[in-house]
Write a protein that holds these residues in place. Structure first.
Motif, short mmCIF file in Angstrom:
data_model
loop_
_atom_site.label_atom_id
_atom_site.label_comp_id
_atom_site.label_asym_id
_atom_site.label_seq_id
_atom_site.Cartn_x
_atom_site.Cartn_y
_atom_site.Cartn_z
N SER A 31 0.96 -1.45 -0.03
CA SER A 31 0.01 -0.03 0.08
C SER A 31 0.92 1.19 0.00
O SER A 31 1.90 1.38 0.68
N ASN A 32 0.33 2.31 -0.39
CA ASN A 32 1.00 3.73 -0.47
C ASN A 32 0.48 4.59 0.44
O ASN A 32 0.72 5.73 0.56
N GLN A 33 -0.51 3.89 1.18
CA GLN A 33 -1.23 4.66 2.27
C GLN A 33 -0.93 4.33 3.77
O GLN A 33 -0.63 5.21 4.67
N ILE A 34 -0.76 2.96 3.92
CA ILE A 34 -0.28 2.67 5.37
C ILE A 34 0.95 1.40 5.12
O ILE A 34 1.25 1.26 3.88
N VAL A 73 2.98 -15.09 -0.16
CA VAL A 73 2.83 -15.77 0.89
C VAL A 73 2.31 -15.40 2.16
O VAL A 73 1.49 -15.69 2.61
N THR A 74 2.43 -13.93 2.31
CA THR A 74 1.65 -13.28 3.41
C THR A 74 1.63 -11.82 3.02
O THR A 74 2.44 -11.29 2.45
N MET A 75 0.75 -11.29 3.90
CA MET A 75 1.01 -9.83 4.02
C MET A 75 1.09 -9.35 5.42
O MET A 75 0.54 -9.71 6.39
N ILE A 76 2.06 -8.48 5.71
CA ILE A 76 2.22 -8.02 7.28
C ILE A 76 1.87 -6.64 7.43
O ILE A 76 2.36 -5.73 6.78
N PRO A 77 0.83 -6.43 8.26
CA PRO A 77 0.53 -5.08 8.69
C PRO A 77 1.46 -4.32 9.38
O PRO A 77 1.58 -4.29 10.83
N ILE A 109 11.20 0.91 14.80
CA ILE A 109 11.64 -0.15 13.70
C ILE A 109 11.05 -1.33 14.18
O ILE A 109 11.08 -1.72 15.54
N ARG A 110 10.36 -2.30 13.37
CA ARG A 110 9.95 -3.50 13.83
C ARG A 110 10.67 -4.68 13.33
O ARG A 110 10.94 -4.59 11.86
N VAL A 111 10.78 -5.71 13.66
CA VAL A 111 11.26 -7.03 13.18
C VAL A 111 10.42 -8.04 13.00
O VAL A 111 9.70 -8.49 14.37
N PHE A 112 10.05 -8.63 12.09
CA PHE A 112 9.19 -9.52 11.91
C PHE A 112 9.81 -11.17 11.49
O PHE A 112 10.90 -10.91 10.64
N SER A 113 9.14 -12.18 11.86
CA SER A 113 9.70 -13.49 11.49
C SER A 113 9.14 -13.64 10.04
O SER A 113 7.87 -13.52 9.69
N ILE A 114 9.78 -14.55 9.19
CA ILE A 114 9.55 -14.68 7.96
C ILE A 114 9.47 -16.30 7.76
O ILE A 114 10.49 -17.15 8.31
N PRO A 115 8.52 -16.88 7.03
CA PRO A 115 7.38 -16.37 6.20
C PRO A 115 6.12 -16.07 7.18
O PRO A 115 5.10 -15.46 6.35
N ASP A 116 5.95 -16.12 8.47
CA ASP A 116 4.57 -16.32 9.01
C ASP A 116 4.34 -14.89 9.38
O ASP A 116 3.30 -14.50 9.52
N GLY A 117 5.07 -14.07 9.33
CA GLY A 117 4.90 -12.39 9.85
C GLY A 117 4.68 -12.02 11.21
O GLY A 117 4.25 -11.01 11.50
N GLN A 118 5.21 -12.92 12.00
CA GLN A 118 4.91 -12.60 13.54
C GLN A 118 5.89 -11.77 13.97
O GLN A 118 7.19 -11.64 13.69
#
Length: 439
Positions: free
Chosen positions: A158-161, A175-179, A207-216
């Motif tokens: 997205s270019n909004q969020i 695979v997934t979308m991470i909000p 700054i956030r760090v997410f696990s891939i591929p589940d996006g947690q």
């Protein structure tokens, strides 16, 4: 980092700077060609290749091979894949719009346009898949994992969020979308293993760090609370223990990715302070979610200070001469090298700065007063204060291995051979072994 559309020092001929995938070399695009530098030493910046041709606004090297992908400012829709050691062009592709970014690993080459992404098989450069009608992405923001087993692509959803789309470039499926953030994305970075993704928004405070591929979500770091900033780049260390972030301020932040140590649950709190801490921990569950996140956010483990602010830059965490280093290339035309103490953190000491843009003279390291103890050379025990030797032009190091050309020809011209499907990689140190004919 593409500087062609950035404002800054008009006297500098820098158009592009970026580190290769394992931070062993640096690519520099200029108004008169491109250069490649080795990052094997702190004191000496060895120039391993110098090409004088056209105005190069993108140049990406594939690890330590001789393959480079280049885009010129005069032909922004054309991608050239070249063998710099032989001085030959392997192939070229033209696209419907200007190329904003190129990402490559041992499996795939990604071409990012403002509203589409092209996925090439790097062994024969065939287009395997096209992601069309992506949200407007004028800065070409995307990240490609360098891991063969976790070969994921991340790009804005997205270019909004701050939504991040994760795409599997091997199986060619979403695979997934991470909000990730409430505000549009500003920076994305994978770790070397392709198991973690760092994100930052245009607000730039978290700054956030997410696990891939589940996006947690794994970690959340607060860069600052007083002002919003523009995050220009982020980079993991090779062991994924540290994450570096640079911005339009003079401070580069280094975060340590470690979970808080769990306290034994069987022990009762001791003394007044123990009961007070237990009460704070319990009351956190009743606080508003925003306040709870503030308590849980990590702070910078170490910082490195640039001599100026407001200039675009790109950062990297590398091991040079067996010591962790924080590297920053700035739009002012310098590579800055800092020590990073992996145990104590704190303020990183500036060791050396090297000029990249071809103008005469290397500036000495400014007098830095720091409470941190500077690390010394691991073999000699001496400091890194010696002068910089002038790099030699057009010298290719012994460890640079060739990327096999198309037997079908260069730039579409016919040669004897089995054809386009036989583009081969023959560096066993960098690539999986492949069956191929000897030259």
């Amino acid at each position: 980092m593409n500087l062609a559309t950035k404002t800054g020092d008009e006297q500098s001929d820098l158009l592009f700077v970026n580190f290769n995938q394992d931070c062993t070399s640096l690519a520099v695009g200029t108004r008169t060609g491109y250069k490649l530098f080795s990052l094997s030493s702190v004191d000496k910046l060895e120039q391993i290749y110098d090409n004088e041709s056209e105005d190069i606004c993108i140049v990406e090297r594939l690890f330590s091979s001789s393959l480079v992908a280049i885009v010129s400012l005069s032909s922004p829709r054309k991608l050239k894949v070249c063998h710099f050691k032989k001085g030959t062009e392997i192939c070229n592709y033209s696209y419907s719009n200007s190329i904003l970014a190129v990402r490559l690993n041992r499996q795939r080459l990604i071409v990012c346009l403002e509203e589409s992404l092209y996925i090439h098989n790097i062994r024969d450069m065939k287009v395997l898949h096209t992601i069309r009608d992506t949200p407007p992405n004028p800065h070409g923001l995307c990240a490609l994992s360098i891991n063969n087993d976790n070969c994921f692509l991340a790009y804005p959803g997205s270019n909004q969020i701050g939504e991040v789309q994760i795409f599997d470039t091997i199986n060619l499926r979403a695979v997934t979308m991470i909000p990730a953030h409430d505000n549009p994305l500003a920076s994305l970075a994978f770790n070397a293993q392709g198991t973690k993704l760092a994100t930052a928004s245009e607000k730039g405070t978290v700054i956030r760090v997410f696990s891939i591929p589940d996006g947690q979500k794994l970690f959340e770091f607060r860069r600052g609370v007083k002002r919003c900033v523009s995050i220009y780049s982020m980079a993991f260390s090779a062991d994924s223990l540290f994450l570096s972030a640079s911005s339009n301020t003079e401070t580069v932040h280094i975060f340590k990715l470690e979970a808080p140590k769990d306290r034994p649950t069987e022990q009762e709190p001791q003394g007044w302070m123990g009961y007070f801490g237990q009460a704070l921990k319990s009351s956190a569950t009743y606080l508003p979610s925003q306040m709870t996140e503030m308590f849980n956010q990590g702070r910078a483990f170490a910082t490195a200070r640039l001599p100026n602010s407001g200039l675009h830059n790109v950062c990297a965490l590398a091991t040079i001469q067996k010591v962790p280093r924080q590297l920053v290339v700035s739009q002012d035309g310098y590579l800055y090298i800092y020590n990073l103490d992996p145990n104590e953190g704190g303020e990183c000491m500036l060791l050396r700065q090297h000029r990249l843009d071809g103008r005469a003279g290397d500036s000495p390291v400014p007098d830095v007063s720091s409470p941190d103890r500077p690390l010394t050379h691991p073999s000699t025990g001496t400091s890194y204060a010696s002068s910089v030797k002038k790099p030699e032009s057009s010298v290719v190091p012994a460890e640079s291995q060739p990327y096999q050309e198309l037997e079908h020809g260069t730039s579409g011209q016919e040669r004897e051979g089995p054809g386009l499907g036989h583009l081969r990689l023959d560096d066993d140190n960098e690539f999986p072994p492949m069956t191929h004919k000897s030259d």
